[in-house]
Design a protein around this motif. Structure first.
Motif, PDB file in Angstrom:
ATOM      1  N   VAL A  15      57.555  43.561  27.921  1.00  0.00           N
ATOM      2  CA  VAL A  15      57.160  42.207  27.529  1.00  0.00           C
ATOM      3  C   VAL A  15      57.142  41.348  28.789  1.00  0.00           C
ATOM      4  N   ALA A  16      56.016  40.687  29.043  1.00  0.00           N
ATOM      5  CA  ALA A  16      55.862  39.940  30.293  1.00  0.00           C
ATOM      6  C   ALA A  16      55.391  38.520  30.023  1.00  0.00           C
ATOM      7  N   THR A  17      55.748  37.635  30.931  1.00  0.00           N
ATOM      8  CA  THR A  17      55.270  36.258  30.932  1.00  0.00           C
ATOM      9  C   THR A  17      54.115  36.147  31.908  1.00  0.00           C
ATOM     10  N   ARG A  18      53.065  35.449  31.503  1.00  0.00           N
ATOM     11  CA  ARG A  18      51.888  35.299  32.371  1.00  0.00           C
ATOM     12  C   ARG A  18      51.938  33.970  33.115  1.00  0.00           C
ATOM     13  N   LEU A  19      51.627  34.026  34.400  1.00  0.00           N
ATOM     14  CA  LEU A  19      51.457  32.848  35.239  1.00  0.00           C
ATOM     15  C   LEU A  19      50.053  32.890  35.825  1.00  0.00           C
ATOM     16  N   ASP A  20      49.419  31.735  35.948  1.00  0.00           N
ATOM     17  CA  ASP A  20      48.118  31.664  36.601  1.00  0.00           C
ATOM     18  C   ASP A  20      48.233  30.781  37.830  1.00  0.00           C
ATOM     19  N   VAL A  21      47.960  31.360  38.979  1.00  0.00           N
ATOM     20  CA  VAL A  21      48.032  30.640  40.245  1.00  0.00           C
ATOM     21  C   VAL A  21      46.609  30.308  40.669  1.00  0.00           C
ATOM     22  N   ARG A  22      46.311  29.028  40.817  1.00  0.00           N
ATOM     23  CA  ARG A  22      44.977  28.590  41.211  1.00  0.00           C
ATOM     24  C   ARG A  22      45.062  27.661  42.410  1.00  0.00           C
ATOM     25  N   LEU A  23      44.127  27.822  43.313  1.00  0.00           N
ATOM     26  CA  LEU A  23      44.029  26.949  44.485  1.00  0.00           C
ATOM     27  C   LEU A  23      42.588  26.489  44.637  1.00  0.00           C
ATOM     28  N   PRO A  24      42.366  25.178  44.788  1.00  0.00           N
ATOM     29  CA  PRO A  24      40.991  24.704  45.009  1.00  0.00           C
ATOM     30  C   PRO A  24      40.570  24.898  46.457  1.00  0.00           C
ATOM     31  N   LEU A  25      39.280  25.088  46.643  1.00  0.00           N
ATOM     32  CA  LEU A  25      38.725  25.172  47.990  1.00  0.00           C
ATOM     33  C   LEU A  25      37.234  24.912  47.925  1.00  0.00           C
ATOM     34  N   THR A  26      36.668  24.607  49.075  1.00  0.00           N
ATOM     35  CA  THR A  26      35.225  24.392  49.179  1.00  0.00           C
ATOM     36  C   THR A  26      34.623  25.511  50.010  1.00  0.00           C
ATOM     37  N   ILE A  27      33.567  26.126  49.479  1.00  0.00           N
ATOM     38  CA  ILE A  27      32.890  27.225  50.152  1.00  0.00           C
ATOM     39  C   ILE A  27      31.538  26.735  50.670  1.00  0.00           C
ATOM     40  N   HIS A  28      31.368  26.775  51.979  1.00  0.00           N
ATOM     41  CA  HIS A  28      30.092  26.436  52.599  1.00  0.00           C
ATOM     42  C   HIS A  28      29.271  27.715  52.787  1.00  0.00           C
ATOM     43  N   ALA A  29      28.020  27.554  53.165  1.00  0.00           N
ATOM     44  CA  ALA A  29      27.125  28.710  53.292  1.00  0.00           C
ATOM     45  C   ALA A  29      27.668  29.732  54.287  1.00  0.00           C
ATOM     46  N   ALA A  30      28.207  29.276  55.406  1.00  0.00           N
ATOM     47  CA  ALA A  30      28.748  30.209  56.403  1.00  0.00           C
ATOM     48  C   ALA A  30      29.947  30.962  55.847  1.00  0.00           C
TER      49      ALA A  30
END
Length: 231
Positions: free
Chosen positions: A180-195
């Motif tokens: 039995v496990a607990t779920r965590l969601d780790v999210r980080l925002p970022l901006t992706i340029h063409a390069a």
């Protein structure tokens, strides 16, 4: 058996973040994503979410180049810290997830970060990780979540679905093992340029055209984490 290996406390596992990703080395892709998100991806945000007491003994299974060990050292983890991998980097022990060279109840935390999908026998790897945990210890499984770089892939014309991704495999493995496990969601925002998109495409060994008109995009890094405690 070789004694525990701990990276120097002053080591920065992402010190060369300006380098372009190498298709043969996913760690360099992590370095790029770390620079873009201003975090030590994926271990820094993961360990922030876990908030482990410093005195715990930690085993990183599938430690690769040892970046996780470096982040643990940077966070001043005082307990025993050991990394194991079939192709070990500096400070990482040689070994297989399915045959851990440690006695039962040797660690407080067992990490398998983006590892389970790459082992020959996931069920055996989970059983071994469970075996070396002490009572009350934590089994931590992590994989890319469904939102990971989703907007970038959509802009590249390769939309992805999170319904049957790596995190679904973690759920299935845990269910089959009876944990039995607990779920965590780790999210980080970022901006992706063409390069940045071109560098990411190259890091996956893909041949995709990047349309600069579709960039920049606001996106997220997403790590799906399951934590099971041993009774």
């Amino acid at each position: 058996m070789t004694g525990p290996s701990t990276a120097p406390a002053t080591a920065d596992p992402y010190r060369d973040q300006r380098a372009l990703p190498d298709p043969a080395d996913p760690a360099s892709r992590d370095a790029l994503l770390s620079r873009l998100s201003s975090a030590r991806w994926p271990y820094g945000p993961l360990l922030d979410a876990l908030d482990l007491p410093a005195e715990l003994d930690v085993l990183d299974i599938g430690a690769g180049a040892g970046h996780g060990l470096g982040v643990l050292a940077w966070r001043e983890q005082t307990g025993r810290v050991v990394g194991l991998d079939p192709a070990p980097g500096p400070g990482v022990q040689l070994g297989q997830a399915e045959h851990l060279p440690f006695a039962a109840q040797s660690f407080d935390v067992a990490l398998l970060v983006r590892v389970l999908a790459h082992v020959t026998d996931p069920a055996r790897a989970l059983a071994e990780a469970w075996r070396v945990l002490r009572p009350g210890g934590r089994l931590v499984l992590a994989a890319q979540g469904g939102e990971h770089l989703a907007q970038t892939w959509r802009a590249l014309g390769r939309p992805v679905s999170g319904e049957s991704g790596p995190d679904a495999a973690l759920r299935d493995s845990l269910r089959q093992a009876g944990h039995v496990a607990t779920r965590l969601d780790v999210r980080l925002p970022l901006t992706i340029h063409a390069a940045d998109a071109e560098a990411l495409v190259s890091s996956y060994g893909l041949r995709l055209s990047v349309n600069p008109a579709r960039f920049a995009v606001t996106d997220h890094l997403h790590l799906c984490v399951y934590v099971a405690r041993k009774p």
